[in-house]
Design a protein around this motif. Structure first.
Motif, PDB file in Angstrom:
ATOM      1  N   MET A 102      41.616  36.126  54.954  1.00  0.00           N
ATOM      2  CA  MET A 102      40.159  36.129  54.843  1.00  0.00           C
ATOM      3  C   MET A 102      39.763  36.673  53.476  1.00  0.00           C
ATOM      4  SD  MET A 102      37.457  38.041  57.392  1.00  0.00           S
ATOM      5  CE  MET A 102      38.231  39.654  57.215  1.00  0.00           C
ATOM      6  N   GLY A 103      38.811  36.009  52.831  1.00  0.00           N
ATOM      7  CA  GLY A 103      38.305  36.527  51.572  1.00  0.00           C
ATOM      8  C   GLY A 103      39.225  36.256  50.402  1.00  0.00           C
ATOM      9  N   PHE A 104      39.079  37.083  49.368  1.00  0.00           N
ATOM     10  CA  PHE A 104      39.634  36.773  48.053  1.00  0.00           C
ATOM     11  C   PHE A 104      40.749  37.705  47.608  1.00  0.00           C
ATOM     12  CE2 PHE A 104      36.219  39.795  47.762  1.00  0.00           C
ATOM     13  CZ  PHE A 104      36.630  40.716  46.815  1.00  0.00           C
ATOM     14  N   ARG A 105      41.149  38.649  48.472  1.00  0.00           N
ATOM     15  CA  ARG A 105      42.198  39.577  48.037  1.00  0.00           C
ATOM     16  C   ARG A 105      43.040  40.017  49.218  1.00  0.00           C
ATOM     17  NH1 ARG A 105      38.442  44.917  46.509  1.00  0.00           N
ATOM     18  NH2 ARG A 105      37.045  44.722  48.304  1.00  0.00           N
ATOM     19  N   LEU A 106      44.205  40.535  48.893  1.00  0.00           N
ATOM     20  CA  LEU A 106      45.117  41.086  49.877  1.00  0.00           C
ATOM     21  C   LEU A 106      44.922  42.594  49.961  1.00  0.00           C
ATOM     22  CD1 LEU A 106      48.373  39.184  48.793  1.00  0.00           C
ATOM     23  CD2 LEU A 106      46.728  38.518  50.566  1.00  0.00           C
ATOM     24  N   GLY A 107      45.455  43.185  51.029  1.00  0.00           N
ATOM     25  CA  GLY A 107      45.454  44.643  51.098  1.00  0.00           C
ATOM     26  C   GLY A 107      45.005  45.219  52.420  1.00  0.00           C
ATOM     27  N   GLY A 108      44.178  44.496  53.173  1.00  0.00           N
ATOM     28  CA  GLY A 108      43.685  45.088  54.416  1.00  0.00           C
ATOM     29  C   GLY A 108      42.972  46.399  54.138  1.00  0.00           C
ATOM     30  N   LYS A 109      43.342  47.443  54.904  1.00  0.00           N
ATOM     31  CA  LYS A 109      42.703  48.752  54.708  1.00  0.00           C
ATOM     32  C   LYS A 109      43.186  49.436  53.423  1.00  0.00           C
ATOM     33  CE  LYS A 109      43.893  50.218  58.855  1.00  0.00           C
ATOM     34  NZ  LYS A 109      44.397  48.957  59.462  1.00  0.00           N
ATOM     35  N   GLY A 110      44.183  48.846  52.777  1.00  0.00           N
ATOM     36  CA  GLY A 110      44.655  49.385  51.505  1.00  0.00           C
ATOM     37  C   GLY A 110      44.153  48.612  50.305  1.00  0.00           C
ATOM     38  N   ALA A 111      43.200  47.703  50.519  1.00  0.00           N
ATOM     39  CA  ALA A 111      42.707  46.887  49.409  1.00  0.00           C
ATOM     40  C   ALA A 111      41.942  47.738  48.405  1.00  0.00           C
ATOM     41  CB  ALA A 111      41.809  45.775  49.937  1.00  0.00           C
ATOM     42  N   SER A 112      42.070  47.405  47.145  1.00  0.00           N
ATOM     43  CA  SER A 112      41.231  48.007  46.110  1.00  0.00           C
ATOM     44  C   SER A 112      40.806  46.900  45.163  1.00  0.00           C
ATOM     45  CB  SER A 112      41.978  49.112  45.355  1.00  0.00           C
ATOM     46  OG  SER A 112      43.039  48.580  44.576  1.00  0.00           O
ATOM     47  N   GLY A 113      39.793  47.194  44.340  1.00  0.00           N
ATOM     48  CA  GLY A 113      39.301  46.205  43.390  1.00  0.00           C
ATOM     49  C   GLY A 113      38.870  46.882  42.106  1.00  0.00           C
ATOM     50  N   ARG A 114      38.749  46.086  41.060  1.00  0.00           N
ATOM     51  CA  ARG A 114      38.304  46.600  39.766  1.00  0.00           C
ATOM     52  C   ARG A 114      36.846  46.227  39.544  1.00  0.00           C
ATOM     53  NH1 ARG A 114      41.735  49.382  36.452  1.00  0.00           N
ATOM     54  NH2 ARG A 114      43.812  49.488  37.411  1.00  0.00           N
ATOM     55  N   GLY A 115      36.019  47.263  39.352  1.00  0.00           N
ATOM     56  CA  GLY A 115      34.604  47.061  39.107  1.00  0.00           C
ATOM     57  C   GLY A 115      34.263  47.200  37.640  1.00  0.00           C
ATOM     58  N   ALA A 116      33.013  47.613  37.357  1.00  0.00           N
ATOM     59  CA  ALA A 116      32.561  47.794  35.979  1.00  0.00           C
ATOM     60  C   ALA A 116      33.447  48.810  35.277  1.00  0.00           C
ATOM     61  CB  ALA A 116      31.109  48.267  35.979  1.00  0.00           C
ATOM     62  N   ASN A 117      33.705  48.567  33.988  1.00  0.00           N
ATOM     63  CA  ASN A 117      34.561  49.438  33.178  1.00  0.00           C
ATOM     64  C   ASN A 117      35.990  49.530  33.726  1.00  0.00           C
ATOM     65  OD1 ASN A 117      32.413  50.453  31.281  1.00  0.00           O
ATOM     66  ND2 ASN A 117      31.579  51.256  33.209  1.00  0.00           N
ATOM     67  N   GLY A 118      36.386  48.502  34.452  1.00  0.00           N
ATOM     68  CA  GLY A 118      37.730  48.517  35.022  1.00  0.00           C
ATOM     69  C   GLY A 118      37.924  49.601  36.056  1.00  0.00           C
ATOM     70  N   ARG A 119      36.820  50.116  36.627  1.00  0.00           N
ATOM     71  CA  ARG A 119      36.932  51.203  37.603  1.00  0.00           C
ATOM     72  C   ARG A 119      37.744  50.763  38.812  1.00  0.00           C
ATOM     73  NH1 ARG A 119      31.000  53.515  38.926  1.00  0.00           N
ATOM     74  NH2 ARG A 119      31.184  51.732  40.333  1.00  0.00           N
ATOM     75  N   ILE A 120      38.602  51.644  39.271  1.00  0.00           N
ATOM     76  CA  ILE A 120      39.353  51.415  40.496  1.00  0.00           C
ATOM     77  C   ILE A 120      38.461  51.787  41.667  1.00  0.00           C
ATOM     78  CG2 ILE A 120      41.340  52.145  41.870  1.00  0.00           C
ATOM     79  CD1 ILE A 120      42.709  52.768  39.110  1.00  0.00           C
ATOM     80  N   GLU A 121      38.187  50.845  42.546  1.00  0.00           N
ATOM     81  CA  GLU A 121      37.320  51.069  43.704  1.00  0.00           C
ATOM     82  C   GLU A 121      38.150  50.860  44.963  1.00  0.00           C
ATOM     83  OE1 GLU A 121      33.288  49.570  41.331  1.00  0.00           O
ATOM     84  OE2 GLU A 121      34.030  48.411  43.034  1.00  0.00           O
ATOM     85  N   GLU A 122      38.385  51.947  45.671  1.00  0.00           N
ATOM     86  CA  GLU A 122      39.307  51.959  46.804  1.00  0.00           C
ATOM     87  C   GLU A 122      38.570  51.878  48.143  1.00  0.00           C
ATOM     88  OE1 GLU A 122      42.544  51.901  46.903  1.00  0.00           O
ATOM     89  OE2 GLU A 122      43.362  52.815  45.083  1.00  0.00           O
ATOM     90  N   HIS A 123      39.326  51.470  49.148  1.00  0.00           N
ATOM     91  CA  HIS A 123      38.860  51.509  50.536  1.00  0.00           C
ATOM     92  C   HIS A 123      38.687  52.957  50.993  1.00  0.00           C
ATOM     93  CE1 HIS A 123      39.437  51.261  54.953  1.00  0.00           C
ATOM     94  NE2 HIS A 123      38.900  50.074  54.862  1.00  0.00           N
ATOM     95  N   GLY A 124      39.419  53.850  50.376  1.00  0.00           N
ATOM     96  CA  GLY A 124      39.374  55.280  50.688  1.00  0.00           C
ATOM     97  C   GLY A 124      40.423  55.987  49.857  1.00  0.00           C
ATOM     98  N   LEU A 125      40.832  57.158  50.286  1.00  0.00           N
ATOM     99  CA  LEU A 125      41.879  57.903  49.601  1.00  0.00           C
ATOM    100  C   LEU A 125      43.233  57.491  50.168  1.00  0.00           C
ATOM    101  CD1 LEU A 125      42.992  60.175  47.788  1.00  0.00           C
ATOM    102  CD2 LEU A 125      42.532  61.757  49.671  1.00  0.00           C
TER     103      LEU A 125
END
Length: 698
Positions: A31-54
């Protein structure tokens, strides 16, 4: 393969190993555009790492580390990734639990765990039984008591290096302690604790009544010997709280005969951990200590996310704690040196793609169809998907972007690759929500022509939406959904233009838990700054997280689902702002302005020039309420209802996820990987069960 979390990708990794000589042609539907499930993260503005959590990995995650080490080694052989395994993870030795003193003040209880030989995933992993764990717990208690003696300037009692005592010698020791223990002080109790370790580790069982008497006597002597000290000194109080918990655990293990029960720790899973400790003599102070609060916090162990309803199965909690403290290698915790998506799921994706695994993104499973009830061999007959979006020119979606030379997952889909991408972006489709029913078309796969075997690796919260026939037909699946629960979580991340010392934190980078609600866990993640791409880098990155109270009814329809996510996100924002204006001062006293509010100007806003609390909106937060986002719990009485990946009730179908019966049965990376290994074994006989570390441990 349906799903792209740790469990599903582990199963895909095992089924396509060279040892199986190409027996399996694997396609991953995600589903959607990335792998990871509850461990998925993505890169936002300024290459920021945006996590599902810690996300922290623990030093006992033998299976998870072994898979990742193999993955990085495979990519390194042909230059398929810029990093090696050694670049991806770093030890995180310094940790803390927030302690609330009897005077009502919060102070961090700091612990630096010693490095242990080797690394998780090395050959010959530790193999410990219940007796081994109990003996090590008794030795830890002896070490804590010796620490108190040294701090008081007293010489240590010479501990006898000898075989286990005879029952007669043990009885004499108990009599001596009963009569004179308080008079001779801690020294005699320390010697008795070391004898206790020998008794618990012995292959020859002692009379249960004798071992119980020794435990009760030692506990009584220590309680009386330390009574005055624990009232006057916080460090002594904390150590004794842990000592009490160890004694209660040992007493309970003896009473419940855990070392001789074939079920191991599962034998006490009907009890809540706190309830079981209380039943075995732990005081309320110990039960509510920083150590226990941190244990519950790190496992999001609150029923329905309610902080007033802490709950975790006693056996699962003890198994996890014993493995964490007594079988870790290298470091107790490891931090990832980029986002989890970058460190774990991008390498797995690249390795699997090189092996020929096909990835079908934007495929949301809507139904698992079964063969007719009359069929003598029940099996999965069809899989139905909503194709959420179609890739332009019929090509495969290319999901990764490069940030600072590292292949990463973006935080948003690349709409330029999709048919009608601009219109899709404008419609605000939530591609990662089971509730969002928008689709370009429906696609049904049929057994025999489109697939032979199915690994269902979706999140626990998704099961009611996609397994309607299973739930209707199979009482075991209905019981699983009824009893095995999940909980939404919440998290926010801050980028600050002040370092932690300027915020008032005087220690090193820390992982901290056991703090106040609604954000009881904090980690200093400043080490990630070189992996982001700021023109003017901040000085500090901080992650906060916790369980989120589950107060919403399940929505019906796409718009209702989007509304729920918006409402939950707003609730998390309001709670985070209130937390920063209030309780965070206990961690960062210098971040409080004269008016009592958080010093919002400390936040790096990436040039947005926001003022006041509005500056918080330039940071990142998430309300993980969607079905696939929810955290899998181990509530009391629930573990027996988990379905094993080895269950072959449906001959072409198995399951994978941290909600299945993996033998670890916790919501963590290691449990998910173990489940994926078991799913691969169910279909192929590979890997051997004996090679799955911890699968046959108590």
């Amino acid at each position: 393969m349906v799903g792209g979390g740790c469990a599903a990708l582990t199963a895909a990794f095992e089924l396509t190993r060279p040892e199986l000589e190409g027996r399996f042609d694997v396609t991953v539907y995600q589903m959607g555009f990335r792998l990871g499930g509850k461990g998925a993260s993505g890169r936002g503005a300024n290459g920021r790492i945006e996590e599902h959590g810690l996300h922290l990995w623990m030093g006992y995650y033998e299976n998870a580390f072994r898979v990742m080490r193999d993955c990085y080694a495979e990519l390194a052989r042909d230059g398929g990734h810029p990093w090696r395994f050694e670049d991806a993870f770093s030890p995180a030795d310094f940790n803390a639990a927030m302690d609330l003193s009897p005077a009502g003040t919060w102070r961090p209880w700091k612990v630096e765990f010693p490095r242990m030989p080797g690394l998780p995933g090395d050959p010959e992993p530790p193999r410990l039984g219940v007796a081994d764990y109990l003996g090590r717990a008794a030795r830890l208690l002896g070490t804590l008591l010796e620490t108190l003696e040294v701090e008081r300037g007293r010489p240590l009692t010479e501990v006898l290096r000898r075989p286990p005592p005879t029952p007669e010698e043990l009885s004499a020791l108990i009599t001596r302690l009963s009569r004179y223990g308080v008079l001779v002080g801690l020294g005699a109790a320390i010697e008795a604790v070391h004898w206790l370790a020998l008794v618990l580790e012995s292959a020859t069982p002692y009379p249960q009544s004798l071992t119980s008497r020794l435990l009760d006597t030692v506990s009584d002597v220590l309680q009386k010997s330390l009574a005055g000290l624990t009232e006057r000194d916080n460090e002594t109080r904390r150590l004794w709280e842990v000592g009490e918990l160890i004694l209660a655990t040992l007493r309970g293990a003896v009473r419940f005969r855990l070392a001789f029960d074939a079920r191991g720790f599962d034998a006490i899973d009907d009890y809540d951990c706190r309830e079981w400790l209380r039943l075995n003599g732990a005081s309320e102070r110990a039960i509510n200590s920083a150590f226990i609060r941190a244990l519950y916090d790190l496992a999001f162990a609150y029923e329905d996310g309610d902080p007033a309803r802490p709950a975790i199965a006693a056996g699962s909690a003890l198994r996890g704690a014993f493995r964490a403290f007594f079988s870790y290698r290298g470091a107790f915790f490891f931090r990832m040196n980029a986002g989890m998506g970058d460190v774990v799921f991008a390498p797995l994706y690249l390795a699997l793609a090189r092996r020929g695994v096909r990835f079908e993104f934007f495929h949301k499973l809507t139904d698992v169809g079964l063969s007719p009830p009359s069929d003598a061999s029940p099996h999965v007959a069809a899989l139905t998907f909503d194709v959420q979006a179609k890739v332009a020119k019929g090509s495969l979606y290319q999901p990764l972007v490069e940030v600072e030379g590292l292949p990463c997952w973006p935080a948003r889909p690349d709409f330029s690759q999709l048919v009608g991408g601009q219109k899709l972006a404008a419609r605000g489709i939530d591609f990662e929500s089971q509730w969002d029913a928008e689709a370009a078309e429906t696609r049904t796969l049929h057994v025999g022509s489109d697939f032979d075997f199915v690994v269902l690796g979706v999140g626990l919260g998704t099961i009611p939406y996609v397994c309607r026939a299973l739930l209707e037909r199979d009482p075991r699946w209905r019981s699983m959904v009824e009893h095995v629960k999940s909980v939404p979580t919440q998290a926010f991340q801050l980028w600050l233009d002040r370092d932690v010392r300027e915020l008032g934190w005087t220690e090193r980078a820390v992982n901290l838990s056991g703090f106040v609600e609604p954000f009881d866990t904090w980690a200093d993640m400043t080490h990630l700054l070189p992996r982001e791409s700021w023109a003017r880098p901040p000085k500090t990155i901080a992650y906060f997280c916790n369980a989120l109270p589950d107060t919403w009814a399940a929505p019906v329809g796409a718009e209702a689902g989007r509304k729920l996510v918006r409402e939950a996100t707003e609730r998390v924002r309001d709670a985070a702002v209130a937390f920063l204006n209030g309780e965070v001062r206990e961690l960062w006293p210098a971040a409080q302005a004269e008016n009592g509010e958080f010093r919002w100007e400390f936040l790096s806003d990436g040039g947005a020039q926001s003022g006041g609390a509005a500056r918080f909106d330039t940071q990142y937060l998430t309300a993980n309420v969607r079905p696939s986002d929810r955290y899998s719990q181990a509530l009391p009485g629930s573990t027996r209802y988990r379905i094993s990946p080895l269950d072959r009730s449906y001959d072409n179908f198995t399951v994978a996820g941290d909600w299945t019966n993996s033998s670890l049965n916790m919501g963590c990376v290691e449990a998910a990987v173990m489940s994926g290994l078991l799913a691969a074994h169910a279909l192929s006989g590979w890997p051997k069960l004996s090679s799955i570390t911890g699968y046959d441990h108590p």
